[in-house]
Motif scaffolding. Structure first.
Motif, PDB file in Angstrom:
ATOM      1  N   ASP A   1     -18.118  10.200  -3.668  1.00 55.20           N
ATOM      2  CA  ASP A   1     -17.384   9.478  -2.883  1.00 55.20           C
ATOM      3  C   ASP A   1     -16.482  10.489  -1.693  1.00 55.20           C
ATOM      4  OD1 ASP A   1     -16.869   6.296  -2.557  1.00 55.20           O
ATOM      5  OD2 ASP A   1     -14.870   7.441  -1.746  1.00 55.20           O
TER       6      ASP A   1
ATOM      7  N   GLY B   1     -11.046   9.677   5.073  1.00 54.14           N
ATOM      8  CA  GLY B   1     -10.133   9.528   3.896  1.00 54.14           C
ATOM      9  C   GLY B   1      -9.413  10.827   3.429  1.00 54.14           C
TER      10      GLY B   1
ATOM     11  N   GLN C   1      -4.226  16.173  -0.874  1.00 50.53           N
ATOM     12  CA  GLN C   1      -4.369  14.768  -0.988  1.00 50.53           C
ATOM     13  C   GLN C   1      -5.804  14.184  -1.392  1.00 50.53           C
ATOM     14  OE1 GLN C   1      -6.247  13.388   1.691  1.00 50.53           O
ATOM     15  NE2 GLN C   1      -6.029  10.935   0.906  1.00 50.53           N
TER      16      GLN C   1
ATOM     17  N   GLU D   1      -6.874  11.903  -4.442  1.00 45.29           N
ATOM     18  CA  GLU D   1      -7.382  10.603  -4.298  1.00 45.29           C
ATOM     19  C   GLU D   1      -8.951  10.219  -4.417  1.00 45.29           C
ATOM     20  OE1 GLU D   1      -5.241   7.729  -1.715  1.00 45.29           O
ATOM     21  OE2 GLU D   1      -4.890   9.393  -0.358  1.00 45.29           O
ATOM     22  N   TYR D   2      -9.515  11.677  -4.865  1.00 39.49           N
ATOM     23  CA  TYR D   2     -11.159  11.405  -4.962  1.00 39.49           C
ATOM     24  C   TYR D   2     -11.161  11.912  -6.375  1.00 39.49           C
ATOM     25  CZ  TYR D   2     -11.493   9.607  -0.264  1.00 39.49           C
ATOM     26  OH  TYR D   2     -11.463   8.888   0.626  1.00 39.49           O
TER      27      TYR D   2
ATOM     28  N   PHE E   1     -10.594   8.737  -9.131  1.00 38.24           N
ATOM     29  CA  PHE E   1     -11.715   8.273  -9.729  1.00 38.24           C
ATOM     30  C   PHE E   1     -11.942   8.491 -11.153  1.00 38.24           C
ATOM     31  CE2 PHE E   1     -14.020   6.046  -6.117  1.00 38.24           C
ATOM     32  CZ  PHE E   1     -12.970   6.522  -4.928  1.00 38.24           C
TER      33      PHE E   1
ATOM     34  N   ALA F   1       0.181   8.901  -3.260  1.00 38.35           N
ATOM     35  CA  ALA F   1      -0.447   9.595  -2.059  1.00 38.35           C
ATOM     36  C   ALA F   1      -0.237   8.875  -0.881  1.00 38.35           C
ATOM     37  CB  ALA F   1      -1.979   9.619  -2.478  1.00 38.35           C
ATOM     38  N   GLY F   2      -0.319   7.442  -0.904  1.00 36.92           N
ATOM     39  CA  GLY F   2       0.012   6.644   0.170  1.00 36.92           C
ATOM     40  C   GLY F   2       1.511   7.032   0.739  1.00 36.92           C
TER      41      GLY F   2
ATOM     42  N   TRP G   1       0.300   8.798   3.831  1.00 36.05           N
ATOM     43  CA  TRP G   1      -0.276   7.495   4.722  1.00 36.05           C
ATOM     44  C   TRP G   1       0.663   6.821   5.472  1.00 36.05           C
ATOM     45  CZ3 TRP G   1      -5.457   7.335   5.590  1.00 36.05           C
ATOM     46  CH2 TRP G   1      -6.414   8.109   4.620  1.00 36.05           C
TER      47      TRP G   1
ATOM     48  N   TYR H   1       4.946  -0.014   2.333  1.00 33.74           N
ATOM     49  CA  TYR H   1       3.751  -0.162   2.663  1.00 33.74           C
ATOM     50  C   TYR H   1       2.590   0.292   1.702  1.00 33.74           C
ATOM     51  CZ  TYR H   1      -0.459   0.954   5.585  1.00 33.74           C
ATOM     52  OH  TYR H   1      -1.521   1.191   6.156  1.00 33.74           O
ATOM     53  N   SER H   2       2.866   1.396   1.187  1.00 36.98           N
ATOM     54  CA  SER H   2       1.795   1.787  -0.079  1.00 36.98           C
ATOM     55  C   SER H   2       1.729   1.112  -1.152  1.00 36.98           C
ATOM     56  CB  SER H   2       2.363   3.237  -0.342  1.00 36.98           C
ATOM     57  OG  SER H   2       1.106   3.798  -1.280  1.00 36.98           O
TER      58      SER H   2
ATOM     59  N   ILE I   1      -0.296  -2.026  -0.109  1.00 43.23           N
ATOM     60  CA  ILE I   1      -2.047  -1.866  -0.137  1.00 43.23           C
ATOM     61  C   ILE I   1      -2.404  -1.461  -1.286  1.00 43.23           C
ATOM     62  CG2 ILE I   1      -3.432  -0.103   1.066  1.00 43.23           C
ATOM     63  CD1 ILE I   1      -2.089  -1.957   3.348  1.00 43.23           C
ATOM     64  N   ASN I   2      -1.857  -0.683  -1.856  1.00 44.90           N
ATOM     65  CA  ASN I   2      -2.529   0.048  -3.113  1.00 44.90           C
ATOM     66  C   ASN I   2      -2.241  -0.964  -4.381  1.00 44.90           C
ATOM     67  OD1 ASN I   2      -3.687   2.378  -2.216  1.00 44.90           O
ATOM     68  ND2 ASN I   2      -1.396   3.177  -1.567  1.00 44.90           N
TER      69      ASN I   2
END
Ligand code: 218
Length: 193
Positions: A71, A80, A86, A90-91, A95, A140-141, A145, A158-159, A162-163
């Motif tokens: 991904d 992303g 980061q 996040e990957y 995951f 991470a957000g 972000w 915000y994070s 969203i998350n």
């Protein structure tokens, strides 16, 4: 003979992992917006949950890790990934920890073999994996972000929106499918070999 049987078993586990990972990756090209900001459905979490419950912790972690690497290279580099740390968190990491669902493998399979639906356990252990993933995205957000947050909105709030929203959306997806497709889930979670 025992050795041969063992290596055939692990080849089957590995092959299933490759198929599940390819499926999870392919599903990310199906539209998945919830309509609410960047809260997204991640359909691949469904086959990953089934695979981790079917084959256990280590195969689950490995399949999640490979999914995350794929991904990252196929989609993440398009926006992303902001920096190497980061990107890693996040990957491959976020995951990968989806495979923690495999912690429930023995209990869920025992429940199903005992003739129960396993529904509560499937949902509980999936929540552990999903929570681990979105907790990492939340961290991470908050750190990386924040500049995407609406003006004057705290990056951590915000994070969380969203998350946390993505966690809830994906839990709802899993719960609905696990209820509607309980018979199929059960058959997929119990291996024949
Ligand atoms: C607030 C916020 N926005 C975006 C991201 C990045 N993020 C979130 C969820 C999942 C993924 C992996 C690709 O699907 C990414 C990169 C964030 N963490 N926080």
């Amino acid at each position: 003979m025992i050795d041969k049987a063992n290596s055939q078993d692990s080849l089957i586990v590995l092959t299933e992992g490759a198929i599940i990972t390819a499926l999870a990756m392919g599903l990310s090209y199906v539209p998945h917006s919830t309509g609410v900001s960047s809260v997204e459905f991640v359909y691949g979490l469904i086959p990953m949950s089934i695979y981790a419950l079917r084959r256990g912790l280590k195969p689950g972690l490995m399949a999640g890790l490979v999914w995350g690497l794929l991904d990252m290279f196929l989609r993440g580099l398009g926006g992303g990934v902001l920096n190497p740390l980061q990107g890693f968190v996040e990957y491959p990491l976020a995951f990968g920890v989806v495979g923690l669902i495999g912690l429930g493998s023995v209990r869920v399979q025992r429940a199903i073999r005992d003739g129960k639906s396993g529904l509560g356990l499937i949902i509980f252990y999936s929540a552990i994996g999903f929570l681990a993933k979105y907790f990492l995205h939340f961290i991470a957000g908050g750190i990386y972000w924040g500049s995407y947050a609406p003006k004057s909105m705290n990056p951590w709030i915000y994070s969380l929106v969203i998350n946390g929203g993505s966690f809830i959306a994906n839990m709802i997806m899993l719960i609905v499918l696990a209820i509607l497709l309980n018979r199929i889930f059960k058959q997929l979670i119990i291996p024949r070999n």
